[in-house]
Design a protein around this motif. Structure first.
Motif, PDB file in Angstrom:
ATOM      1  N   GLU A  49       0.071   1.695 -10.004  1.00 41.27           N
ATOM      2  CA  GLU A  49       0.802   1.192 -11.174  1.00 41.27           C
ATOM      3  C   GLU A  49       2.288   0.997 -10.904  1.00 41.27           C
ATOM      4  OE1 GLU A  49      -0.215   3.778 -14.536  1.00 41.27           O
ATOM      5  OE2 GLU A  49      -2.294   3.535 -13.862  1.00 41.27           O
ATOM      6  N   LEU A  50       2.916   1.963 -10.256  1.00 48.22           N
ATOM      7  CA  LEU A  50       4.379   1.930 -10.141  1.00 48.22           C
ATOM      8  C   LEU A  50       4.852   1.262  -8.859  1.00 48.22           C
ATOM      9  CD1 LEU A  50       5.112   5.533 -11.452  1.00 48.22           C
ATOM     10  CD2 LEU A  50       5.134   3.382 -12.730  1.00 48.22           C
ATOM     11  N   ASP A  51       4.069   1.335  -7.800  1.00 46.33           N
ATOM     12  CA  ASP A  51       4.508   0.777  -6.519  1.00 46.33           C
ATOM     13  C   ASP A  51       3.785  -0.536  -6.204  1.00 46.33           C
ATOM     14  OD1 ASP A  51       5.655   3.262  -6.540  1.00 46.33           O
ATOM     15  OD2 ASP A  51       4.550   4.055  -4.841  1.00 46.33           O
ATOM     16  N   ALA A  52       2.943  -0.999  -7.108  1.00 41.93           N
ATOM     17  CA  ALA A  52       2.155  -2.213  -6.864  1.00 41.93           C
ATOM     18  C   ALA A  52       1.290  -2.084  -5.610  1.00 41.93           C
ATOM     19  CB  ALA A  52       3.046  -3.454  -6.774  1.00 41.93           C
ATOM     20  N   ALA A  53       0.903  -0.862  -5.294  1.00 43.31           N
ATOM     21  CA  ALA A  53       0.029  -0.650  -4.137  1.00 43.31           C
ATOM     22  C   ALA A  53      -1.338  -1.263  -4.396  1.00 43.31           C
ATOM     23  CB  ALA A  53      -0.110   0.840  -3.850  1.00 43.31           C
ATOM     24  N   GLU A  54      -1.953  -1.724  -3.339  1.00 41.14           N
ATOM     25  CA  GLU A  54      -3.287  -2.323  -3.421  1.00 41.14           C
ATOM     26  C   GLU A  54      -4.279  -1.583  -2.521  1.00 41.14           C
ATOM     27  OE1 GLU A  54      -2.680  -6.484  -2.553  1.00 41.14           O
ATOM     28  OE2 GLU A  54      -1.314  -6.734  -4.240  1.00 41.14           O
ATOM     29  N   ALA A  55      -3.787  -0.582  -1.800  1.00 41.52           N
ATOM     30  CA  ALA A  55      -4.649   0.263  -0.983  1.00 41.52           C
ATOM     31  C   ALA A  55      -3.930   1.595  -0.824  1.00 41.52           C
ATOM     32  CB  ALA A  55      -4.909  -0.369   0.386  1.00 41.52           C
ATOM     33  N   VAL A  56      -4.688   2.622  -0.435  1.00 38.58           N
ATOM     34  CA  VAL A  56      -4.122   3.959  -0.273  1.00 38.58           C
ATOM     35  C   VAL A  56      -4.426   4.451   1.137  1.00 38.58           C
ATOM     36  CG1 VAL A  56      -4.320   6.374  -1.022  1.00 38.58           C
ATOM     37  CG2 VAL A  56      -4.261   4.531  -2.720  1.00 38.58           C
ATOM     38  N   VAL A  57      -3.406   4.959   1.807  1.00 35.98           N
ATOM     39  CA  VAL A  57      -3.569   5.568   3.121  1.00 35.98           C
ATOM     40  C   VAL A  57      -3.542   7.086   2.943  1.00 35.98           C
ATOM     41  CG1 VAL A  57      -2.474   5.930   5.372  1.00 35.98           C
ATOM     42  CG2 VAL A  57      -2.537   3.637   4.362  1.00 35.98           C
ATOM     43  N   ALA A 103      -4.763  11.097  -9.109  1.00 30.99           N
ATOM     44  CA  ALA A 103      -3.574  10.997  -9.967  1.00 30.99           C
ATOM     45  C   ALA A 103      -2.412  10.358  -9.208  1.00 30.99           C
ATOM     46  CB  ALA A 103      -3.183  12.386 -10.470  1.00 30.99           C
ATOM     47  N   GLU A 104      -2.167  10.842  -7.993  1.00 34.09           N
ATOM     48  CA  GLU A 104      -1.028  10.292  -7.244  1.00 34.09           C
ATOM     49  C   GLU A 104      -1.296   8.836  -6.846  1.00 34.09           C
ATOM     50  OE1 GLU A 104       1.617  12.339  -7.009  1.00 34.09           O
ATOM     51  OE2 GLU A 104       2.818  10.677  -6.215  1.00 34.09           O
ATOM     52  N   SER A 105      -2.525   8.529  -6.488  1.00 33.57           N
ATOM     53  CA  SER A 105      -2.864   7.160  -6.092  1.00 33.57           C
ATOM     54  C   SER A 105      -2.734   6.213  -7.284  1.00 33.57           C
ATOM     55  CB  SER A 105      -4.303   7.110  -5.564  1.00 33.57           C
ATOM     56  OG  SER A 105      -4.450   7.948  -4.437  1.00 33.57           O
ATOM     57  N   ARG A 106      -3.146   6.652  -8.448  1.00 35.58           N
ATOM     58  CA  ARG A 106      -3.007   5.787  -9.635  1.00 35.58           C
ATOM     59  C   ARG A 106      -1.535   5.489  -9.898  1.00 35.58           C
ATOM     60  NH1 ARG A 106      -7.994   7.691 -12.790  1.00 35.58           N
ATOM     61  NH2 ARG A 106      -9.496   6.196 -11.897  1.00 35.58           N
ATOM     62  N   ALA A 107      -0.691   6.488  -9.704  1.00 39.05           N
ATOM     63  CA  ALA A 107       0.749   6.241  -9.856  1.00 39.05           C
ATOM     64  C   ALA A 107       1.203   5.179  -8.857  1.00 39.05           C
ATOM     65  CB  ALA A 107       1.531   7.538  -9.648  1.00 39.05           C
ATOM     66  N   ALA A 108       0.671   5.235  -7.652  1.00 42.82           N
ATOM     67  CA  ALA A 108       1.033   4.240  -6.635  1.00 42.82           C
ATOM     68  C   ALA A 108       0.582   2.841  -7.044  1.00 42.82           C
ATOM     69  CB  ALA A 108       0.420   4.617  -5.280  1.00 42.82           C
ATOM     70  N   PHE A 155       0.846  -1.182   0.000  1.00 39.85           N
ATOM     71  CA  PHE A 155       0.000   0.000   0.000  1.00 39.85           C
ATOM     72  C   PHE A 155       0.890   1.243   0.000  1.00 39.85           C
ATOM     73  CE2 PHE A 155       0.825   0.401   4.523  1.00 39.85           C
ATOM     74  CZ  PHE A 155       1.006  -0.916   4.907  1.00 39.85           C
ATOM     75  N   THR A 156       0.244   2.378  -0.174  1.00 42.65           N
ATOM     76  CA  THR A 156       0.988   3.629  -0.314  1.00 42.65           C
ATOM     77  C   THR A 156       0.324   4.707   0.526  1.00 42.65           C
ATOM     78  OG1 THR A 156       1.793   3.124  -2.532  1.00 42.65           O
ATOM     79  CG2 THR A 156       1.608   5.452  -1.971  1.00 42.65           C
ATOM     80  N   VAL A 157       1.130   5.451   1.235  1.00 45.88           N
ATOM     81  CA  VAL A 157       0.662   6.669   1.896  1.00 45.88           C
ATOM     82  C   VAL A 157       0.726   7.807   0.891  1.00 45.88           C
ATOM     83  CG1 VAL A 157       1.210   8.381   3.679  1.00 45.88           C
ATOM     84  CG2 VAL A 157       1.479   5.934   4.173  1.00 45.88           C
ATOM     85  N   VAL A 158      -0.355   8.546   0.753  1.00 44.29           N
ATOM     86  CA  VAL A 158      -0.301   9.800  -0.006  1.00 44.29           C
ATOM     87  C   VAL A 158      -0.466  10.928   0.998  1.00 44.29           C
ATOM     88  CG1 VAL A 158      -1.277  11.176  -1.866  1.00 44.29           C
ATOM     89  CG2 VAL A 158      -1.252   8.683  -2.058  1.00 44.29           C
ATOM     90  N   THR A 159       0.650  11.567   1.304  1.00 41.85           N
ATOM     91  CA  THR A 159       0.655  12.596   2.345  1.00 41.85           C
ATOM     92  C   THR A 159       0.727  13.981   1.710  1.00 41.85           C
ATOM     93  OG1 THR A 159       1.632  13.159   4.488  1.00 41.85           O
ATOM     94  CG2 THR A 159       3.164  12.684   2.703  1.00 41.85           C
TER      95      THR A 159
END
Lengths: 236, 236, 236, 236, 236, 236
Positions: free
Chosen positions: B168-176, B161-166, B110-114
């Motif tokens: 696709e590029l970070d293989a994130a499956e959830a967003v924090v 936009a930033e979450s989609r990058a996560a 998952f990815t944090v978008v801060t």
């Protein structure tokens, strides 16, 4: 060069002794000034006291920035160092990070002996921020910081015992003193143990002077960009 | 059960919205109170502001401890949480640690978008304290916290936009969501992305309630032992 | 809310006691159902038994998914949890991951005391999946799971001894009970040790309820996407 | 020496091709037998299918243990390998761990190209169990395992593209094929890329033969001690 | 197949015994040649001696490359292996990396028992390069390498004692012999301990043969690209 | 204080420029001497050349130990530093470790830009030995070291491009120059990028001077104990 050493507790005596330890290793053309916050805690032995002490570090860095080329923060745990980097014009070095780096340069493995026991988490936080868990263990002696007020040589036996445990059980090859105000322990402890004993304020002075001579300061690129308008925090 | 949610900046509006987000997920028998420090910073976007905000968190935890069963600290980066644990009688949960834990329960990566960009280091500090670097990346949108004052749905496109990058590029499956005050973004963002979107205040409420029902509080064994006498820090 | 707790071994007695431990901490509006596989192993004390138990967890999650809002898997080692996430409509929480997360919220360092000794690797697998090696050690008492059939208070002394070793030697500040069926040990052990004792089924209930109240379920983005057609595995 | 290669899915064709890949690198005095479970899944592309496949691996290891000197488990993700170690008399080698180890011996950094995309977590689980995150990245092509049924050379272009991305963006110096049944891709892919391409079944054969010649088997000391009485799991 | 085993010290006796250990596990169609540098050190027990020994390894790999299909470097610490990979046409396997990999295949946790004590850092370097700190501890017996000149069975008791400490205190399930020239210790030590005892030269032979049969050699992509013109280093 | 800077390749011109970079930051009372081996390689761009260069470093440290208070090894990758620590009476500092430490003091994240591309593994080795993977990425420009012979300002554009990629894609906040002989690039690169640019020889000088002033030398406890009798390695 003017180097300001910030002791984050309010003890005059400890501040004087810390500044003395810094001056003892500083090159002749470096003017060392020791300061402490206008209020706050007599010692930093908990996360709550770290909060108060960090406010004190910020206060002092702001007060002395115009006349300082670099700062050393003299608190094991490097309380307030990241914040100070945003506020100071020149480089800021924490005694903990500096001690750990110096230890890396003279030993394969080493051990921090901090005090009191409850503050091991503070040391571990810096060890982990630097990624040194594979080379550094953290031990403690259960002595309150107040006992260092008038010197620390009476703690020699205590430190020898804990350090010997580190040499034998942790394969340590050097010892980092995990508190400011222990400079007078370096020589006798080293004599007892036969391995390098590292005092973080002295280590930080060397690194701050080195950064200054390289004309390196904190990066303003992102994490430590300047902070325009910060309100005061007051001590009663 | 009384649950006090501490917003560490001084915005009434944000405090109201954060408390609302907490109340929305709290069980019916939980009384949620939102508070903020008596002084300090309008937002926490730097290490220096964290120092001020942590003093404010301490102030509020001390003020409300007698009437609170548990605390949630609503600041991404978990500023002041360790100190609050020493001072509060009941459990204290940071929104960042809670959000990362909730993410672990619903996603492999998952990815944090801060926000803003300069605070990535604050998120990374908590990610590393939990040991989650192998599952979590940190991204940022360069929006000041002030822009959340009256809601955050206007930021939907930026977060998409930033979450989609996560994804696709970070293989994130959830967003924090890496800031308090973004609760109104959860539903629309989740609808756009099709993956779980995690709001940390809500996650922290669930965990604080769970700890309370288990009658678990902070260990007093060592690192978070009680701190007997702590001086006030004042805000002008 | 209906919460189904899956005990992966075939003991009626343990299932009843585990469901009781779950119900004891669940909010009043949560209906707790305890289930176990139709066949398989009397206890999960090896990797081979984990294979059988995981098939049993899958069987039960498929059988009860239509009537369950969330699942808790009550096996230390979180056997079958990843698979259950693909099959269940709602969130799935393992007792091990939940216990470790709860421990992080109340202690700087902590220790799992699991049983029997040969299963330490199972605990370590979850500790490492979460990245918590720097905060958590794993110890064991060499007691077979069968000894928990009719309660665990007779193990108090054994757990006290191993936990005391953890507090002294590993700097642990809390203890995680490394097996389901130990809920009756929490209070006496806590009384003896004076530090938080964490039971994973109870911790998992709190987290499952919290996720449900946030309307969060397993991400279908990639690793845990739904599995269309899965053959049965049968127990003789 | 008799070496049994267990294909955990039920495809006759894939089993034949995997056994052929194993035999191609085995010394002349090694008799390679390819087997698959009596029931289960046509391919292992999810955690749920891994549960079924692991039961199948156990079934086959028990069935062939008396006549096998060593086992290779031919499933990327090493499903069932830990359990098989408890049940088999001789050593058991997973194709994933073997491939990663072989890659370490010929390259500083390398990349797994697995399939389909959702199984990246399975590869990452083994990478992390071995501690190789600093040398190995995991990429995927979104091709179902079924497409390998009658050979994989039609996937050459797809693998070339993903591998080239690994060489350029991940600084990979070798490529690990992240699925059994890709042996016919090794030579053409290596010819295109000019770097080592590693097939895990072949790598596992070499290691199983090596362990056998050293007369090394699984340690019975603790984690993989023998499991006395394990119930059957049946496939309909 | 011709396999050249390079002993990096100058002892004829140790070279003969190491080559014997290699030949004992090599398949019949593998011709094992043992060589040592034309000059250098009688044993490798320090970083400084490693520098000399690495020059000797390079000398021998260059001298025998034309007639060798693969090399094994028989020095615990894998001195010179990276350099040898650039110079050799075929694969190069270090005894340390091979031993650690073999241990991973038969045990969850294991311990290196190396000698003398001061060389623990050399073992730890390889453990960390492979990322195995979570599964492997390093212990030492304080015996100089010279004591292995005419066999090592007289060290049985010493190794039994240190290995037993590893099994009890480190949860080790296998023991890696941390020096070349200990092959005659494998059987008696294994008999005493009841767990696998791994000798690295033998492990390296198996892996080198396996790589050769897969026709795998060192990647020339970047880190180990060929080195065109390298000056000689001479031994007086 | 006499500080000897060892350039491990045989270029007179580079040695002169490196010594000049060292002298530029050394305090006035520090006498800087630049030396290079009597033979060996024109540049260190491979692991094989590192073996030769390390022998050269040892040669020079032995030759100058009696008249040196401390040594700096001026090779990115810190070739020969561990060995030099055993042989030198005073402290030894590698330019890579020093540069990484200085970067930690001025930036949250940073990037090494080394050359040529094939040597990234050498930088990564030091990054990992210090545990800094979470803060430091390694990039490269594909320029041979020979191109630095008469200065490096012609590489400004190349370094600007790679550094900008680091700032944008790796969130770097400072740049470490990954080769000796790039001191003349510091100012123009810093002017272009607006972030700290760190030259390792200068950083090492600061740290060596600091250690000397603290009277700290290499621990003789174990890993770096003195090596009594080491044979010469000769250069033809």
């Amino acid at each position: 060069m003017r180097l300001t050493v910030v002791n984050p507790n309010v003890s005059d005596e400890l501040t004087r002794r810390i500044a003395g330890a810094a001056a003892a290793v500083a090159p002749q053309d470096v003017d060392v000034l020791g300061v402490h916050p206008s209020g706050g805690v007599p010692s930093v032995e908990s996360h709550a006291e770290e909060v108060v002490a960090a406010a004190g570090v910020l206060e002092q860095v702001r007060a002395h920035d115009a006349t300082s080329d670099a700062f050393v923060v003299a608190c094991f745990g490097d309380t307030g160092v990241a914040a100070a980097r945003e506020v100071a014009s020149g480089p800021v070095v924490g005694m903990t990070e500096a001690a750990l780096m110096a230890a890396c340069l003279v030993a394969h493995r080493f051990t921090v002996v901090t005090l009191p026991t409850r503050t091991r988490a503070h040391s571990e936080r810096v060890v982990r921020a630097l990624g040194l868990e594979h080379r550094c263990t953290v031990r403690a002696v259960d002595v309150p910081v107040a006992h260092l007020e008038s010197g620390s040589t009476h703690l020699l036996e205590t430190f020898v015992a804990e350090s010997r445990a580190a040499l034998e059980l942790d394969a340590a090859e050097a010892v980092v003193l995990g508190c400011a105000g222990l400079a007078d322990l370096v020589d006798p402890l080293q004599a007892e143990l036969g391995v390098p004993v590292i005092e973080g304020v002295a280590a930080a002075v060397g690194m701050a002077v080195g950064l200054h001579r390289m004309r390196l300061g904190t990066s303003r690129a992102s994490s430590f960009a300047a902070v325009p308008a910060l309100p005061e925090v007051l001590f009663p």
